[in-house]
Design a protein around this motif. Structure first.
Motif, PDB file in Angstrom:
ATOM      1  N   THR A  22     -27.503 -22.255  51.985  1.00  0.00           N
ATOM      2  CA  THR A  22     -26.416 -21.321  51.667  1.00  0.00           C
ATOM      3  C   THR A  22     -25.286 -21.262  52.686  1.00  0.00           C
ATOM      4  N   GLY A  24     -22.979 -23.447  52.608  1.00  0.00           N
ATOM      5  CA  GLY A  24     -21.811 -23.914  51.854  1.00  0.00           C
ATOM      6  C   GLY A  24     -21.669 -25.427  51.760  1.00  0.00           C
ATOM      7  N   LYS A  25     -22.749 -26.157  51.945  1.00  0.00           N
ATOM      8  CA  LYS A  25     -22.697 -27.618  51.901  1.00  0.00           C
ATOM      9  C   LYS A  25     -22.215 -28.118  50.534  1.00  0.00           C
ATOM     10  N   THR A  26     -22.829 -27.578  49.490  1.00  0.00           N
ATOM     11  CA  THR A  26     -22.491 -28.049  48.147  1.00  0.00           C
ATOM     12  C   THR A  26     -21.054 -27.683  47.784  1.00  0.00           C
ATOM     13  N   HIS A  27     -20.619 -26.531  48.246  1.00  0.00           N
ATOM     14  CA  HIS A  27     -19.227 -26.133  47.986  1.00  0.00           C
ATOM     15  C   HIS A  27     -18.243 -27.032  48.730  1.00  0.00           C
ATOM     16  N   ASN A 126     -18.437 -23.241  58.677  1.00  0.00           N
ATOM     17  CA  ASN A 126     -17.829 -22.973  57.358  1.00  0.00           C
ATOM     18  C   ASN A 126     -17.604 -21.472  57.133  1.00  0.00           C
ATOM     19  N   LYS A 127     -16.856 -21.177  56.108  1.00  0.00           N
ATOM     20  CA  LYS A 127     -16.534 -19.818  55.628  1.00  0.00           C
ATOM     21  C   LYS A 127     -15.540 -19.107  56.542  1.00  0.00           C
ATOM     22  N   ASP A 129     -12.654 -18.468  55.956  1.00  0.00           N
ATOM     23  CA  ASP A 129     -11.834 -17.527  55.164  1.00  0.00           C
ATOM     24  C   ASP A 129     -12.336 -16.088  55.273  1.00  0.00           C
ATOM     25  N   ALA A 161     -14.577 -23.916  52.408  1.00  0.00           N
ATOM     26  CA  ALA A 161     -14.608 -24.541  51.082  1.00  0.00           C
ATOM     27  C   ALA A 161     -13.766 -23.724  50.106  1.00  0.00           C
TER      28      ALA A 161
ATOM     29  N   ARG B 111     -26.997 -17.510  42.478  1.00  0.00           N
ATOM     30  CA  ARG B 111     -26.906 -18.932  42.112  1.00  0.00           C
ATOM     31  C   ARG B 111     -27.968 -19.296  41.078  1.00  0.00           C
TER      32      ARG B 111
HETATM   33  N1  LIG Z   1     -16.351 -17.104  51.552  1.00  0.00           N
HETATM   34  C1  LIG Z   1     -16.852 -18.319  51.446  1.00  0.00           C
HETATM   35  N2  LIG Z   1     -17.998 -18.509  50.755  1.00  0.00           N
HETATM   36  C2  LIG Z   1     -18.484 -19.765  50.645  1.00  0.00           C
HETATM   37  C3  LIG Z   1     -17.839 -20.873  51.236  1.00  0.00           C
HETATM   38  N3  LIG Z   1     -18.570 -21.974  50.961  1.00  0.00           N
HETATM   39  C4  LIG Z   1     -19.622 -21.564  50.226  1.00  0.00           C
HETATM   40  N4  LIG Z   1     -19.583 -20.234  50.031  1.00  0.00           N
HETATM   41  C5  LIG Z   1     -20.561 -19.407  49.309  1.00  0.00           C
HETATM   42  O1  LIG Z   1     -21.829 -19.594  49.909  1.00  0.00           O
HETATM   43  C6  LIG Z   1     -22.850 -19.688  48.931  1.00  0.00           C
HETATM   44  C7  LIG Z   1     -23.662 -20.933  49.104  1.00  0.00           C
HETATM   45  O2  LIG Z   1     -22.886 -22.056  48.903  1.00  0.00           O
HETATM   46  P1  LIG Z   1     -23.555 -23.488  48.642  1.00  0.00           P
HETATM   47  O3  LIG Z   1     -22.471 -24.485  48.657  1.00  0.00           O
HETATM   48  O4  LIG Z   1     -24.421 -23.417  47.443  1.00  0.00           O
HETATM   49  O5  LIG Z   1     -24.470 -23.603  49.963  1.00  0.00           O
HETATM   50  P2  LIG Z   1     -25.558 -24.722  50.340  1.00  0.00           P
HETATM   51  O6  LIG Z   1     -26.897 -24.119  50.085  1.00  0.00           O
HETATM   52  O7  LIG Z   1     -25.336 -24.980  51.790  1.00  0.00           O
HETATM   53  O8  LIG Z   1     -25.286 -25.912  49.498  1.00  0.00           O
HETATM   54  C8  LIG Z   1     -22.168 -19.587  47.591  1.00  0.00           C
HETATM   55  O9  LIG Z   1     -22.340 -18.292  47.112  1.00  0.00           O
HETATM   56  C9  LIG Z   1     -20.711 -19.858  47.880  1.00  0.00           C
HETATM   57  O10 LIG Z   1     -19.882 -19.139  47.040  1.00  0.00           O
HETATM   58  C10 LIG Z   1     -16.614 -20.640  51.972  1.00  0.00           C
HETATM   59  O11 LIG Z   1     -15.977 -21.522  52.526  1.00  0.00           O
HETATM   60  N5  LIG Z   1     -16.192 -19.344  52.038  1.00  0.00           N
END
Ligand SMILES: Nc1nc2c(ncn2[C@@H]2O[C@H](COP(=O)(O)OP(=O)(O)O)[C@@H](O)[C@H]2O)c(=O)[nH]1
Ligand SMILES: [Mg+2]
Lengths: 216, 343
Positions: A22, A24-27, A126-127, A129, A161, B111
């Motif tokens: 979570t 934000g890798k996938t994002h 990440n994040k 913002d 992202a 998610r």
């Molecule tokens: N505010 C914000 N939220 C993010 C960002 N990137 C991802 N998220 C949130 O973080 C959560 C997990 O993102 P995801 O890409 O699934 O994470 P992963 O488990 O690392 O692949 C989601 O609810 C996204 O909306 C970002 O750059 N900014």
């Protein structure tokens, strides 16, 4: 490392995306590859795969095969098999959750164990913002991460992202760095032909505020 | 609310068979298994929910015992909720293990099945959070593993549709009383628990259950579609890469949701030893279904194709063909395990 397989690209780099669940890798990957956030985001199970071909400023192209992995501990046995032959990694943490930064040491060790020994690692906070909106949310200071990166020989940048801030940069700067390092090694081994010019840059990289106008 | 089960003037032949069976004082579970294996009637949400709950040991097959049996299970669940969930929820999740599990679950809830509007509803999200958290505490060998959130969703949908007596796609969460949702929560918890007991080793350290299934899948494909097998080998595509998610999420991510429900009719109806061995045959048939295309693809095309298979328009019919072929395949293998071995 850089293998020429087909006609439409000159170098093929395998890159993995790692970090706690979570962060934000996938994002980040979706933003980079598609130019948009995932439509129906779900937690990544096992590994997912994407590619993108990036032109070099001096001509020729690098193709990146990017592996997005599940961050949860339980999946480590499955995902770490995918680190093999990776020449680059984006190691991602969430700047609003300190625990995800602390885990980076563990991730780094795992990468160095299972991937290529001279793997190039880009540390990504990440994040960003979220912090722009509310500075009190920040739990990992830029300087602390910068220090950590310097200590362990990683490249480092903060990104988002959501706003696209630095997204293109983190991927393509990593590719460029891999390219630079592998060509340096080739020169040292003097296998390469002599008209190779140093300092080759991946096209269209600006360090900040890429608007991510990818048309793919 | 319009009653879905009474909208049709006449019950389908299939629904009639179920009703006849389910209305007996003591339901014949073997007969119910056989019937459910071929799918519950889509127009009659109560029938499916009853069949699932009965075969998963939640609803007693003896009619007279049903009210007290359900009552007892619901109280038991209430107790689990009080004991496990309340204390952790009360203090905002902290650094300890339980807190970490709850935090991870909370990150995954938004998610979960984002394509289905009901899972965006706060009441459903909270219900799901409790189910997953309590399940995880009660199964410490695996704990919460991402993907289990997906596996809970069919139970929530099927039970809720039954309680509200509407089709799954017509569920209106606001129309559900707290008591209704509590009933759904307890039922979904016990059904999920029983369902996962067959595949608990999918989620323990090293995921041995999945590794075994993948090895079995490889063996089956090797025997019945050597050309495909060789092609995948040649391209360097690993079976684990290709089928990990199929095993981890029981194909839930590969099909439209109604197809998943239909698939699970059969899984729940599989004989007592569980559905996990049958699942591998389903995966084998599913993989070989794409064989003509796959054999034309290189590594990268294969990877991209496999992670987003064009099943978006699939309906029950395709699933039923898959199941029928998997059944034949399994019978062949079990009656003479070496019969198909090319060596
Ligand atoms: N505010 C914000 N939220 C993010 C960002 N990137 C991802 N998220 C949130 O973080 C959560 C997990 O993102 P995801 O890409 O699934 O994470 P992963 O488990 O690392 O692949 C989601 O609810 C996204 O909306 C970002 O750059 N900014
Ligand atoms: Mg992910």
């Amino acid at each position: 490392m850089a293998a020429v397989h087909e006609d439409d690209y000159d170098y093929l780099y395998k890159v993995v995306l790692v970090g706690d669940a979570t962060v934000g890798k996938t994002h980040l990957l979706s933003r980079y590859i598609k130019g948009s956030l995932p439509k129906n985001p779900t937690a990544t199970i096992g590994v997912e795969f994407a590619t993108r071909t990036v032109p070099l400023a001096v001509g020729g192209t690098v193709k990146a095969q990017i592996w997005d992995t599940a961050g949860q501990e339980r999946y480590r046995a499955i995902t770490s098999a995918h680190y093999r032959r990776a020449v680059g990694a984006l190691l991602v943490y969430d700047i609003t959750r300190e625990g995800t930064f602390k885990s980076c040491t563990k991730w780094m060790e795992e990468l160095r164990q299972s991937a290529e020994p001279d793997i190039v690692i880009m540390l990504v906070g990440n994040k960003v913002d979220l912090v722009e909106k509310d500075p009190s949310l920040r739990q990992v200071y830029f300087d602390a991460a910068h220090e950590f990166a310097k200590l362990h020989g990683l490249i480092f940048e903060e990104a988002s992202a959501v706003t696209s801030h630095n997204v293109k940069y983190i991927f393509e700067h990593l590719l460029q760095e891999i390219y630079d390092q592998t060509s340096k090694r080739r020169e040292q081994q003097s296998i390469d032909n002599s008209n190779m010019v140093g300092g080759i840059q991946v096209a269209a990289i600006g360090p900040k505020n890429d608007s991510c106008d990818n048309s793919c | 609310m319009q009653s879905a089960s009474s909208t049709g003037t006449q019950r389908s032949a299939k629904a009639q068979k179920f009703h006849r069976l389910l209305s007996l004082p003591t339901v014949d579970l073997a007969a119910l298994r056989e019937l459910l294996w071929s799918g519950a009637p889509e127009e009659d949400p109560k029938v499916r929910a009853q069949s699932w709950q009965m075969l998963l040991g939640y609803l007693p097959p003896v009619q007279d015992r049903q009210p007290s049996g359900l009552q007892k299970k619901r109280e038991e669940y209430e107790e689990l909720r009080r004991r496990h969930y309340l204390p952790v929820e009360a203090e905002a999740p902290s650094g300890d293990v339980d807190g970490a599990i709850l935090r991870q679950i909370r990150l995954d809830i938004p998610r979960t099945s984002p394509g289905l509007p009901i899972f965006g509803h706060q009441r459903i999200q909270q219900l799901l959070e409790r189910i997953l958290f309590i399940w995880s505490l009660r199964h410490p060998a695996s704990g919460y593993v991402q993907g289990i959130n997906d596996l809970a969703t069919p139970f929530v949908v099927v039970l809720l549709a039954s309680e509200l007596d509407c089709l799954p796609e017509e569920i209106n969460v606001d129309a559900a009383s707290d008591d209704t949702l509590d009933a759904v929560e307890a039922g979904a918890y016990w059904c999920l628990t029983k369902f996962l007991s067959d595949i608990q080793d999918h989620y323990t350290s090293g995921q041995p259950g999945i590794q075994q299934m993948v090895a079995k899948l490889r063996e089956i494909v090797h025997r019945i579609d050597q050309k495909l097998y060789d092609h995948l080998e040649e391209q360097g595509l690993d079976f684990l890469q290709l089928s990990f998610r199929w095993m981890n999420c029981l194909l839930l991510r590969e099909f439209p949701f109604p197809c998943v429900i239909r698939l699970w009719d059969t899984y729940i109806a599989e004989p007592l030893e569980g559905f996990s061995s049958f699942h591998v045959y389903v995966c084998a048939v599913f993989l070989i279904y794409w064989s003509p295309q796959l054999k034309q693809m290189d590594y990268q095309q294969l990877m991209l194709f496999m992670q987003k298979l064009p099943t978006g328009k699939w309906r029950n019919q395709e699933i039923e063909t898959l199941l029928a072929e998997a059944f034949v395949l399994k019978s062949l293998f079990h009656s003479s395990p070496n019969h198909l071995n090319p060596r």
